[in-house]
Design an enzyme around this catalytic site. Structure first.
Site, PDB file in Angstrom:
ATOM      1  N   THR A 208      -3.254   0.134   9.910  1.00 47.88           N
ATOM      2  CA  THR A 208      -4.396  -0.315  10.715  1.00 47.88           C
ATOM      3  C   THR A 208      -3.850  -0.905  12.003  1.00 47.88           C
ATOM      4  O   THR A 208      -3.302  -2.018  11.993  1.00 47.88           O
ATOM      5  CB  THR A 208      -5.224  -1.355   9.939  1.00 47.88           C
ATOM      6  OG1 THR A 208      -5.666  -0.751   8.723  1.00 47.88           O
ATOM      7  CG2 THR A 208      -6.440  -1.787  10.757  1.00 47.88           C
TER       8      THR A 208
ATOM      9  N   LYS B 201     -11.877   2.003  11.181  1.00 47.35           N
ATOM     10  CA  LYS B 201     -11.262   0.995  10.301  1.00 47.35           C
ATOM     11  C   LYS B 201     -11.458  -0.411  10.867  1.00 47.35           C
ATOM     12  O   LYS B 201     -11.684  -1.376  10.119  1.00 47.35           O
ATOM     13  CB  LYS B 201      -9.782   1.326  10.105  1.00 47.35           C
ATOM     14  CG  LYS B 201      -8.997   0.340   9.257  1.00 47.35           C
ATOM     15  CD  LYS B 201      -9.505   0.274   7.815  1.00 47.35           C
ATOM     16  CE  LYS B 201      -8.995  -0.957   7.075  1.00 47.35           C
ATOM     17  NZ  LYS B 201      -7.592  -1.012   6.835  1.00 47.35           N
TER      18      LYS B 201
ATOM     19  N   LYS C 234      -4.666 -10.090  11.386  1.00 49.99           N
ATOM     20  CA  LYS C 234      -4.323  -9.091  12.414  1.00 49.99           C
ATOM     21  C   LYS C 234      -5.543  -8.231  12.755  1.00 49.99           C
ATOM     22  O   LYS C 234      -5.837  -7.978  13.921  1.00 49.99           O
ATOM     23  CB  LYS C 234      -3.192  -8.194  11.882  1.00 49.99           C
ATOM     24  CG  LYS C 234      -2.912  -6.984  12.724  1.00 49.99           C
ATOM     25  CD  LYS C 234      -2.309  -5.833  11.908  1.00 49.99           C
ATOM     26  CE  LYS C 234      -3.125  -5.456  10.708  1.00 49.99           C
ATOM     27  NZ  LYS C 234      -2.951  -4.129  10.173  1.00 49.99           N
TER      28      LYS C 234
ATOM     29  N   MET D 128       0.818  -1.215   0.000  1.00 46.27           N
ATOM     30  CA  MET D 128       0.000   0.000   0.000  1.00 46.27           C
ATOM     31  C   MET D 128       0.856   1.272   0.000  1.00 46.27           C
ATOM     32  O   MET D 128       0.546   2.238  -0.704  1.00 46.27           O
ATOM     33  CB  MET D 128      -0.908   0.011   1.236  1.00 46.27           C
ATOM     34  CG  MET D 128      -1.953  -1.075   1.224  1.00 46.27           C
ATOM     35  SD  MET D 128      -3.159  -0.842  -0.086  1.00 46.27           S
ATOM     36  CE  MET D 128      -4.134   0.498   0.584  1.00 46.27           C
TER      37      MET D 128
ATOM     38  N   ASN E  30     -13.308  -3.415   8.886  1.00 46.20           N
ATOM     39  CA  ASN E  30     -12.680  -4.700   8.568  1.00 46.20           C
ATOM     40  C   ASN E  30     -13.342  -5.885   9.267  1.00 46.20           C
ATOM     41  O   ASN E  30     -13.135  -7.022   8.873  1.00 46.20           O
ATOM     42  CB  ASN E  30     -11.173  -4.643   8.816  1.00 46.20           C
ATOM     43  CG  ASN E  30     -10.464  -4.077   7.600  1.00 46.20           C
ATOM     44  OD1 ASN E  30     -11.111  -3.475   6.741  1.00 46.20           O
ATOM     45  ND2 ASN E  30      -9.167  -4.261   7.501  1.00 46.20           N
TER      46      ASN E  30
HETATM   47  P1  NA7 Z   1       2.828  -4.802   3.588  1.00 48.08           P
HETATM   48  O1  NA7 Z   1       2.871  -4.898   2.117  1.00 48.08           O
HETATM   49  O2  NA7 Z   1       3.006  -6.057   4.380  1.00 48.08           O
HETATM   50  O3  NA7 Z   1       3.914  -3.709   4.048  1.00 48.08           O
HETATM   51  C1  NA7 Z   1       4.215  -3.516   5.393  1.00 48.08           C
HETATM   52  C2  NA7 Z   1       5.221  -2.403   5.562  1.00 48.08           C
HETATM   53  O4  NA7 Z   1       5.550  -2.285   6.965  1.00 48.08           O
HETATM   54  C3  NA7 Z   1       6.545  -2.634   4.830  1.00 48.08           C
HETATM   55  O5  NA7 Z   1       7.043  -1.392   4.398  1.00 48.08           O
HETATM   56  C4  NA7 Z   1       7.407  -3.207   5.949  1.00 48.08           C
HETATM   57  O6  NA7 Z   1       8.793  -3.058   5.713  1.00 48.08           O
HETATM   58  C5  NA7 Z   1       6.976  -2.362   7.103  1.00 48.08           C
HETATM   59  N1  NA7 Z   1       7.346  -2.948   8.395  1.00 48.08           N
HETATM   60  C6  NA7 Z   1       6.882  -4.092   8.939  1.00 48.08           C
HETATM   61  N2  NA7 Z   1       7.444  -4.320  10.151  1.00 48.08           N
HETATM   62  C7  NA7 Z   1       8.308  -3.296  10.364  1.00 48.08           C
HETATM   63  C8  NA7 Z   1       9.170  -2.948  11.427  1.00 48.08           C
HETATM   64  N3  NA7 Z   1       9.267  -3.716  12.537  1.00 48.08           N
HETATM   65  N4  NA7 Z   1       9.909  -1.833  11.314  1.00 48.08           N
HETATM   66  C9  NA7 Z   1       9.796  -1.046  10.224  1.00 48.08           C
HETATM   67  N5  NA7 Z   1       8.985  -1.306   9.170  1.00 48.08           N
HETATM   68  C10 NA7 Z   1       8.241  -2.414   9.247  1.00 48.08           C
HETATM   69  O7  NA7 Z   1       1.437  -4.174   4.102  1.00 48.08           O
HETATM   70  P2  NA7 Z   1       0.418  -3.207   3.323  1.00 48.08           P
HETATM   71  O8  NA7 Z   1       1.190  -2.137   2.665  1.00 48.08           O
HETATM   72  O9  NA7 Z   1      -0.547  -4.017   2.530  1.00 48.08           O
HETATM   73  O10 NA7 Z   1      -0.412  -2.625   4.565  1.00 48.08           O
HETATM   74  C11 NA7 Z   1       0.096  -1.613   5.409  1.00 48.08           C
HETATM   75  C12 NA7 Z   1      -0.927  -1.266   6.460  1.00 48.08           C
HETATM   76  O11 NA7 Z   1      -2.177  -0.827   5.859  1.00 48.08           O
HETATM   77  C13 NA7 Z   1      -1.337  -2.415   7.362  1.00 48.08           C
HETATM   78  O12 NA7 Z   1      -1.570  -1.936   8.661  1.00 48.08           O
HETATM   79  C14 NA7 Z   1      -2.607  -2.926   6.717  1.00 48.08           C
HETATM   80  O13 NA7 Z   1      -3.422  -3.649   7.627  1.00 48.08           O
HETATM   81  C15 NA7 Z   1      -3.264  -1.711   6.173  1.00 48.08           C
HETATM   82  P3  NA7 Z   1       9.624  -4.158   4.832  1.00 48.08           P
HETATM   83  O14 NA7 Z   1       9.382  -3.765   3.406  1.00 48.08           O
HETATM   84  O15 NA7 Z   1       9.016  -5.513   5.158  1.00 48.08           O
HETATM   85  O16 NA7 Z   1      11.027  -4.023   5.266  1.00 48.08           O
END
Ligand code: NA7
Length: 291
Positions: free
Chosen positions: A96, A169, A236, A12, A173
């Site tokens: 979220t 939200k 989640k 996203m 969901n």
């Molecule tokens: P994604 O495609 O699973 O992306 C999640 C993002 O969060 C991605 O940039 C991850 O970085 C980042 N991430 C996850 N854990 C960490 C930690 N511990 N530290 C820093 N960054 C992190 O999810 P979506 O884009 O589909 O969804 C995002 C939100 O919108 C979520 O809450 C949904 O429920 C709605 P990475 O690239 O893995 O290094």
């Protein structure tokens, strides 16, 4: 136009940050996995090496990360946003995470830093075309600040004060989980009656779950579930619904049942697929009890 730090370039975050750039905002991006910044820097974004660096001199930081733990990490972890957020800057969380996490983060920000929760409904196609529904929890004055920033992403709904966007939200969901589980169970029932799948899909396209059926029919028919919204994230969210219901002593039986289906599908290996990959878990023989 605003100077923005955009944190979290997942499925996203990438199209959302791209739209903000295309709308003319000055965007500095950071992502835990640095390689994911490349499509954004190709579009004119600046890449920062830490969240703290990204927020320097910006009007606002936007976070779009997996869950409350990830939000905690990017805000309060080493070189996180909180280390550099200064009075007058704004933190807009679009992940979220639920209202408790939002309020907890807001309460620990440096003095003079405001927070707004602005999670979204819609997945990759809506993020790409700027047609997200954005549920904003903010004071009226903060809402006025975020409106021009977020408008390129979709339609803003100012649903209340801090935490109200996150709560909205979770409500939204809860229906998403119910609809996908109802879809899977209706297909399983049709299979047991020996009805043609294509006929069942046609008739379900004109029922209260029509939107879900139309959106996910191609996945069901092809048996492939490329992620628009990861099953792990839907799980989640349903866990958040169930936890909040438990805290309130509220029976939300449909939410609990759809959470259980999603959990079973995740255990079966579907966590990184689209959330509609719960359907084969429901319709397979694994979805039967001994009779
Ligand atoms: P994604 O495609 O699973 O992306 C999640 C993002 O969060 C991605 O940039 C991850 O970085 C980042 N991430 C996850 N854990 C960490 C930690 N511990 N530290 C820093 N960054 C992190 O999810 P979506 O884009 O589909 O969804 C995002 C939100 O919108 C979520 O809450 C949904 O429920 C709605 P990475 O690239 O893995 O290094």
């Amino acid at each position: 136009m605003a100077k923005l730090a955009f944190i979290g370039l997942g499925l996203m975050g990438t199209p959302m940050a791209t739209r903000l750039l295309e709308a003319g905002h000055d965007v500095t991006v950071w992502n835990r996995t640095a390689a994911k910044t490349k499509p954004l820097t190709d579009h004119g974004a600046t890449a920062a090496s830490t969240p703290m660096e990204a927020i320097a001199g910006a009007d606002a930081a936007i976070t779009m990360v997996t869950n409350a733990d990830a939000l905690e990490q990017v805000v309060f972890g080493e070189n996180g946003l909180a280390a550099a957020l200064a009075p007058g800057q704004l933190l807009i969380d679009m992940s979220t995470v639920g209202p408790d996490a939002v309020r907890s983060v807001a309460s620990r920000l440096p003095a003079g830093v405001a927070m707004v929760d602005a999670p979204v409904r819609g997945s990759v196609p809506q993020a790409t075309t700027g047609r997200l529904a954005i549920y904003v929890g903010a004071d009226p004055s903060e809402f006025q600040r975020v409106e021009p920033i977020l408008t390129p992403l979709g339609t803003l709904h100012h649903v209340g004060g801090l935490g109200a966007g996150a709560a909205t939200k979770v409500v939204v969901n809860s229906t998403l989980g119910a609809a996908i589980a109802a879809f899977g169970e209706a297909l399983a029932l049709g299979d047991d009656f020996g009805l043609e799948r294509s006929v069942v899909l046609d008739v379900l396209s004109d029922t209260p779950i029509a939107g879900t059926v139309v959106a996910k029919r191609a996945n069901v028919e092809s048996g492939t579930y490329p992620a628009n919204f990861k099953l792990s994230l839907a799980l989640k969210d349903l866990n958040l619904v169930v936890e909040i219901a438990e805290q309130n002593g509220r029976r939300l039986e449909v939410a609990a049942a759809s959470r259980d289906w999603l959990e079973e599908a995740a255990v079966a290996g579907a966590a990184d697929l689209d959330y509609s990959a719960v359907i084969p878990t429901i319709t397979s023989d694994g979805g039967r009890r001994p009779v």
